[in-house]
Scaffold this motif. Structure first.
Motif, PDB file in Angstrom:
ATOM      1  N   THR A  17      38.260  82.923  59.038  1.00  0.00           N
ATOM      2  CA  THR A  17      38.090  83.161  60.402  1.00  0.00           C
ATOM      3  C   THR A  17      36.889  82.599  61.015  1.00  0.00           C
ATOM      4  OG1 THR A  17      39.584  85.036  60.262  1.00  0.00           O
ATOM      5  CG2 THR A  17      38.626  84.725  62.290  1.00  0.00           C
ATOM      6  N   TRP A  18      35.538  83.325  60.419  1.00  0.00           N
ATOM      7  CA  TRP A  18      34.400  82.775  61.095  1.00  0.00           C
ATOM      8  C   TRP A  18      34.016  81.460  60.692  1.00  0.00           C
ATOM      9  CZ3 TRP A  18      32.261  85.153  64.897  1.00  0.00           C
ATOM     10  CH2 TRP A  18      32.681  86.561  65.166  1.00  0.00           C
ATOM     11  N   SER A  19      34.332  80.903  59.594  1.00  0.00           N
ATOM     12  CA  SER A  19      33.980  79.471  59.673  1.00  0.00           C
ATOM     13  C   SER A  19      35.035  78.462  60.707  1.00  0.00           C
ATOM     14  CB  SER A  19      34.466  79.076  58.122  1.00  0.00           C
ATOM     15  OG  SER A  19      35.726  78.931  57.966  1.00  0.00           O
ATOM     16  N   LEU A  20      36.037  78.990  60.927  1.00  0.00           N
ATOM     17  CA  LEU A  20      36.630  78.329  62.123  1.00  0.00           C
ATOM     18  C   LEU A  20      36.031  78.522  63.442  1.00  0.00           C
ATOM     19  CD1 LEU A  20      40.660  79.302  61.401  1.00  0.00           C
ATOM     20  CD2 LEU A  20      39.306  76.999  61.314  1.00  0.00           C
ATOM     21  N   VAL A  21      35.436  79.768  63.676  1.00  0.00           N
ATOM     22  CA  VAL A  21      34.733  79.784  64.739  1.00  0.00           C
ATOM     23  C   VAL A  21      33.731  78.916  64.931  1.00  0.00           C
ATOM     24  CG1 VAL A  21      33.558  81.414  66.245  1.00  0.00           C
ATOM     25  CG2 VAL A  21      35.465  82.065  65.233  1.00  0.00           C
ATOM     26  N   TRP A  22      32.621  78.978  63.767  1.00  0.00           N
ATOM     27  CA  TRP A  22      31.543  78.070  63.723  1.00  0.00           C
ATOM     28  C   TRP A  22      31.658  76.523  63.772  1.00  0.00           C
ATOM     29  CZ3 TRP A  22      28.319  80.729  65.932  1.00  0.00           C
ATOM     30  CH2 TRP A  22      28.057  82.120  65.498  1.00  0.00           C
ATOM     31  N   GLY A  23      32.858  76.342  63.029  1.00  0.00           N
ATOM     32  CA  GLY A  23      33.277  74.957  62.957  1.00  0.00           C
ATOM     33  C   GLY A  23      33.586  74.202  64.280  1.00  0.00           C
ATOM     34  N   VAL A  24      34.274  74.968  65.149  1.00  0.00           N
ATOM     35  CA  VAL A  24      34.478  74.350  66.656  1.00  0.00           C
ATOM     36  C   VAL A  24      33.403  74.493  67.290  1.00  0.00           C
ATOM     37  CG1 VAL A  24      35.747  75.104  68.677  1.00  0.00           C
ATOM     38  CG2 VAL A  24      37.028  75.343  66.487  1.00  0.00           C
ATOM     39  N   VAL A  25      32.219  75.607  66.967  1.00  0.00           N
ATOM     40  CA  VAL A  25      31.192  75.483  67.651  1.00  0.00           C
ATOM     41  C   VAL A  25      30.377  74.117  67.496  1.00  0.00           C
ATOM     42  CG1 VAL A  25      28.703  76.461  68.174  1.00  0.00           C
ATOM     43  CG2 VAL A  25      30.901  77.832  68.179  1.00  0.00           C
ATOM     44  N   ALA A  26      30.390  73.795  65.974  1.00  0.00           N
ATOM     45  CA  ALA A  26      29.622  72.846  65.657  1.00  0.00           C
ATOM     46  C   ALA A  26      30.102  71.305  66.376  1.00  0.00           C
ATOM     47  CB  ALA A  26      29.827  72.605  64.198  1.00  0.00           C
ATOM     48  N   VAL A  27      31.411  71.388  66.044  1.00  0.00           N
ATOM     49  CA  VAL A  27      32.210  70.089  66.604  1.00  0.00           C
ATOM     50  C   VAL A  27      31.789  70.139  68.240  1.00  0.00           C
ATOM     51  CG1 VAL A  27      34.063  68.743  66.969  1.00  0.00           C
ATOM     52  CG2 VAL A  27      33.548  69.782  64.708  1.00  0.00           C
ATOM     53  N   LEU A  28      31.987  71.099  68.800  1.00  0.00           N
ATOM     54  CA  LEU A  28      31.701  70.942  70.307  1.00  0.00           C
ATOM     55  C   LEU A  28      30.362  70.776  70.659  1.00  0.00           C
ATOM     56  CD1 LEU A  28      32.776  71.423  73.264  1.00  0.00           C
ATOM     57  CD2 LEU A  28      31.923  74.009  72.925  1.00  0.00           C
ATOM     58  N   LEU A  29      29.374  71.095  69.933  1.00  0.00           N
ATOM     59  CA  LEU A  29      28.195  70.691  70.103  1.00  0.00           C
ATOM     60  C   LEU A  29      27.793  69.347  69.728  1.00  0.00           C
ATOM     61  CD1 LEU A  29      25.859  73.982  69.031  1.00  0.00           C
ATOM     62  CD2 LEU A  29      25.903  72.846  71.220  1.00  0.00           C
ATOM     63  N   GLY A  30      28.514  68.901  68.507  1.00  0.00           N
ATOM     64  CA  GLY A  30      28.336  67.531  68.375  1.00  0.00           C
ATOM     65  C   GLY A  30      28.842  66.585  69.517  1.00  0.00           C
ATOM     66  N   VAL A  31      29.891  66.799  70.070  1.00  0.00           N
ATOM     67  CA  VAL A  31      30.305  66.107  71.338  1.00  0.00           C
ATOM     68  C   VAL A  31      29.369  66.278  72.523  1.00  0.00           C
ATOM     69  CG1 VAL A  31      32.107  66.207  73.140  1.00  0.00           C
ATOM     70  CG2 VAL A  31      32.724  66.386  70.727  1.00  0.00           C
ATOM     71  N   VAL A  32      28.711  67.452  72.716  1.00  0.00           N
ATOM     72  CA  VAL A  32      27.550  67.825  73.686  1.00  0.00           C
ATOM     73  C   VAL A  32      26.537  66.734  73.276  1.00  0.00           C
ATOM     74  CG1 VAL A  32      26.076  69.462  74.951  1.00  0.00           C
ATOM     75  CG2 VAL A  32      28.381  69.929  74.404  1.00  0.00           C
ATOM     76  N   ILE A  33      26.045  66.783  72.276  1.00  0.00           N
ATOM     77  CA  ILE A  33      24.643  66.058  72.095  1.00  0.00           C
ATOM     78  C   ILE A  33      24.968  64.589  72.044  1.00  0.00           C
ATOM     79  CG2 ILE A  33      23.396  67.852  70.938  1.00  0.00           C
ATOM     80  CD1 ILE A  33      23.934  66.380  68.494  1.00  0.00           C
ATOM     81  N   SER A  34      26.300  64.046  71.558  1.00  0.00           N
ATOM     82  CA  SER A  34      26.393  62.798  71.623  1.00  0.00           C
ATOM     83  C   SER A  34      26.693  62.279  72.989  1.00  0.00           C
ATOM     84  CB  SER A  34      28.007  62.397  71.021  1.00  0.00           C
ATOM     85  OG  SER A  34      28.866  62.746  71.705  1.00  0.00           O
ATOM     86  N   LEU A  35      27.155  63.261  73.980  1.00  0.00           N
ATOM     87  CA  LEU A  35      27.142  62.896  75.438  1.00  0.00           C
ATOM     88  C   LEU A  35      25.755  62.771  76.068  1.00  0.00           C
ATOM     89  CD1 LEU A  35      30.429  64.644  76.528  1.00  0.00           C
ATOM     90  CD2 LEU A  35      29.782  62.235  76.522  1.00  0.00           C
ATOM     91  N   GLN A  36      24.745  63.645  75.506  1.00  0.00           N
ATOM     92  CA  GLN A  36      23.546  63.873  76.142  1.00  0.00           C
ATOM     93  C   GLN A  36      22.781  62.613  75.767  1.00  0.00           C
ATOM     94  OE1 GLN A  36      21.830  67.414  74.260  1.00  0.00           O
ATOM     95  NE2 GLN A  36      21.992  68.507  76.185  1.00  0.00           N
TER      96      GLN A  36
END
Ligand code: HEM
Ligand code: HEM
Lengths: 467, 287
Positions: A17-36
């Motif tokens: 469960t928690w790895s799923l949570v952190w996985g979503v966070v990681a990918v979301l942040l990846g998208v954010v920094i790629s946009l930055q």
């Protein structure tokens, strides 16, 4: 359910469960920094600027998503391969709690700018100490379970698990040595080129001990489980294992080619990197040959394609990596966008595909539920692969273009392009990468949705078996 | 049989891991930072520079900027003299980085005047229009000096009470600029690299009006950020009616003015393009 064997599966559920949570966070942040990178006005300094978010992305990806799920599967696999209950389920529960405290405080402190700055070892010393505690209790639990095992023979997966436990411990302790100035600030114990050499001995072997050995442990266990046929060659597995863990440790300086670390260290790194192709591809072939006569399962068994695509990306990764480790090629693509292309074929293509499949395999087993939707699994798969390929391929092209421009000279020997002229050309590729990243993010959401529906669903395995 | 003995297995795996470690990680300590490779001119950081360095670390500048110039033509021409091991002995941690989203900074010291950095850090796009660097205006906040002395002691860097007292009233930005100006400038490479322009200098484009548009374009890209789009000056002096011979302009652009903070453009622009900018400037002169 495995209640009858008394395996500690509750904690496996927690880690998944928690790895799923952190996985979503990681990918979301990846998208954010790629946009930055593409739209700098999206930086919101101080806390949400690229320089502070990028390490949160890498830590959430490698440690939250990667290590979180490896903890789940090490506990799951070890119990089954040893036919033994986990040595201490209580300790494992504490481990899950500590793990989440660490990842959450990592995110907060990095956002506050508390960082040691060394890649993948950014966390300041109090958190680093907690990580040592975390790793020790994890390792003891797994190793004690193995020592008390009821199945005498130790299968390949257990070797990779043990190597990862030891390898991470050695690497982490050495590279994190520091001199504290306050609770939130420390300096590295090493200086200059020494610090760099220790750092990349660590950095590359984080790739070995976190992004290679654990997914291989999963691969060797879950591929045969999913296909119902054994792995092709045990002996090839033995040779590959020992030569892999021997050679990896020599190669860190391929991150430091042409820098002031001694030439002979660089040359050794280059040579051993090229030799690494052999043990890496031994695992790839072991995977492929196991499929002999079973290739129809690629179509019929929704899990198999994750494993086969995963090991294929691993194979490509271990050809690309060694070529990047050659001085002349490094001179060209080092420091360019080519490298994020390489990185994400490994993390998104290899590591994540293996984790996805393992989660799809394990969740129905430990919850006793049938998977909610196989079409959604397939959609997840194709979106993930498409997003990842868009990401990697745009970055490879971007890297080659920038490298070519940076090296272009005029007839009088002066440089043809200023740095800014090369950067401006990168924008279209950065839009492309963000697009690929968004596709990948969508695939992650579908994945999580499917898992949540499976867990909460009421189609138990027993019920559907009858149907 | 190994597969049946976990303790022996763990022991062997450890030994196998430690062999490569010993050779490529531990042994190099004997080679790297050898006293023979020491460079006398390289000095520890001052209190202000060290605080600047810590802000560089805090902001994660190393995620986009490297700090090692490789001994490769394009690197050396673009950034300057290649990096030497002795230049990093005071760097704990090293900040070499792994990705050049922005340019290398190992030799940024002395390339631009302080005023350039102050403007650039606050609003990079005002100096470099299409840069993707974040704005660091918030660094104008006061520098926190509560740990400075402890830091200097921890790293065994020499300091004086006056030096610490002088930190009062400094901003984080001041510290950052002090750090950037030190980077790579301990060794006198700029002087050594300042190419003497050999041969007789004569503007090949004298009275050639066709090169003026290109000269103007180069000016806008490379020079306007300091000398102003209208040539009225800014960080650098006004050039609107620079009353100097072509050859003087050429030499200045080619070799820079190290003391005055004007970068050298010889390696990056080459002679042709520099003559074109010089011609453009001359064409703008109010006769
Ligand atoms: C689709 C989702 C993702 C996107 C859009 C993304 C985007 C990015 C970006 C923009 C960077 C910075 C590249 C640069 O320095 O120029 C980066 C770096 C990195 N990402 Fe991701 N990322 C994603 C998923 C992941 C995941 C899941 C992991 C780990 C499992 C991961 C691991 C890393 C690592 C290790 C780096 C550092 C690479 C280096 O130092 O060269 N990423 N990512
Ligand atoms: C034989 C195997 C491999 C070799 C020899 C290898 C080689 C390399 C080299 C030379 C670089 C540095 C490129 C540069 O900065 O110029 C690199 C970066 C990287 N590789 Fe690999 N690679 C291999 C496999 C893998 C695998 C399986 C992964 C799994 C995800 C991976 C993940 C990474 C990451 C995360 C980085 C970025 C490090 C950073 O700069 O922060 N590599 N690799």
């Amino acid at each position: 359910m495995n209640q009858k064997e008394g395996y500690a599966d509750e904690v496996v559920k927690g880690f998944i469960t928690w790895s799923l949570v952190w996985g979503v966070v990681a990918v979301l942040l990846g998208v954010v920094i790629s946009l930055q990178l593409a739209y700098p006005q999206l930086n919101l300094p101080p806390y949400l600027s690229y320089g502070r978010l990028r390490p949160i992305h890498t830590n959430a990806g490698i440690f939250g998503w990667g290590v979180g799920s490896f903890m789940a599967f090490f506990i799951y696999i070890t119990q089954r391969l040893t036919k033994t209950k986990l040595w201490s389920p209580g300790l494992a529960k504490f481990q899950l709690w500590l793990f989440n405290v660490i990842i959450a405080s990592a995110a907060v402190t990095l956002m506050l700018g508390m960082t040691r700055s060394k890649e993948y070892a950014e966390l300041e010393w109090p958190i680093a100490l907690l990580i040592v505690v975390l790793w020790v209790i994890f390792s003891i639990n797994i190793i004690m379970t193995i020592i008390k095992r009821k199945e005498e023979q130790m299968y390949i997966s257990l070797w990779y698990i043990m190597a990862a436990l030891i390898g991470v411990a050695v690497l982490y302790l050495v590279n994190n040595a520091g001199i504290p100035v306050s609770l939130t600030k420390s300096y590295s114990a090493y200086a200059g080129a020494n610090d760099a050499n220790v750092q990349w001995w660590y950095g590359h072997n984080a790739v070995a001990m976190v992004l290679t050995a654990p997914p291989l442990a999963l691969f060797y266990y879950f591929l045969p489980k999913s296909t119902g046929v054994p792995i092709f060659s045990h002996r090839m597995g033995v040779i590959a294992f020992w030569s892999l863990i021997f050679m990896y440790l020599w190669t860190g300086a391929h991150h430091l080619l042409w820098t002031p670390v001694p030439d002979w260290v660089q040359t050794l790194a280059m040579a051993f990197s090229v030799m690494l192709i052999a043990p890496s591809w031994a695992s790839v072939f072991n995977g492929y040959f196991s499929m002999n006569g079973q290739w129809h399962q690629m179509r019929e068994n929704y899990l198999v394609k994750f494993f086969i695509f995963g090991i294929t990306f691993y194979g490509l990764q271990t050809i690309q990596g060694p070529s990047q480790a050659v001085r002349t090629f490094s001179a060209f693509i080092h420091y360019t966008d080519w490298i994020p292309g390489h990185v994400h074929m490994g993390t998104l293509g290899w590591v994540s595909l293996i984790i996805f499949a393992s989660i799809y395999y394990v969740v129905p087993k430990i919850y006793g539920k049938e998977i909610y939707s196989i079409p959604l699994v397939n959609l997840h798969f194709w979106l993930a692969v498409t997003g990842q390929l868009i990401f990697s391929i745009t970055m490879w092209i971007a890297g080659v273009q920038q490298a070519t421009m940076l090296n272009a000279t005029n007839s009088d020997g002066s440089l043809h392009y200023s740095f800014m002229e090369t950067l401006v050309e990168m924008y279209p590729y950065w839009y492309g990468r963000a697009f690929g990243g968004i596709i990948y993010f969508v695939s992650m959401l579908i994945f999580v949705y499917n898992i949540v529906k499976t867990i909460n669903g009421n189609s138990t395995i027993a019920a559907t078996k009858k149907a | 049989m190994l597969e049946k003995k976990p303790v022996i297995f763990l022991f062997l795996a450890t030994v196998v891991i430690l062999i490569g470690t010993a050779v490529t990680m531990i042994a190099p300590f004997k080679w790297i930072n050898d006293p023979k490779l020491k460079i006398a001119e390289v000095k520890p950081y001052t209190a202000l520079q060290l605080e600047g360095r810590d802000i560089y670390i805090r902001e994660g500048c190393n995620n986009c900027h490297t700090q090692t110039v490789r001994p490769l033509l394009a690197d050396v021409e673009r950034y300057g003299e290649y990096s030497k091991v002795g230049e990093f002995v005071y760097d704990q941690p090293h900040l070499w980085g792994s990705r050049r989203t922005g340019p290398d900074l190992a030799r940024i010291g002395g390339k631009y005047p302080d005023a350039w950095h102050l403007k650039h850090m606050v609003d990079p796009q005002s100096m470099v229009p299409r840069s993707n660097m974040p704005k660091y205006a918030f660094l104008q906040q006061p520098l926190d000096t509560s740990l400075t002395e402890r830091k200097m002691k921890t790293l065994k860097f020499p300091y004086t009470p006056e030096e610490l007292a002088a930190l009062k009233g400094k901003s984080e930005l001041d510290a950052m600029v002090a750090y950037l100006q030190k980077l790579g400038s301990d060794i006198p490479w700029r002087k050594a690299a300042q190419a003497a322009v050999l041969g007789d200098l004569k503007n090949p484009f004298l009275d050639n009006k066709t090169v003026l548009p290109e000269g103007k374009a180069i000016y806008e890209k490379e020079c306007a950020q300091c000398h102003g789009a209208d040539l009225k000056g800014g960080v650098g002096r006004a050039l609107a009616d620079i009353d100097k011979p072509d050859t003087y302009i050429f030499k200045t652009v080619f070799g820079g003015i190290p003391a005055g903070g004007m970068p050298a453009f010889g390696d990056s622009l080459g002679k042709d393009r520099i003559w074109k900018v010089a011609s453009f400037l001359k064409s703008r002169q109010a006769h």
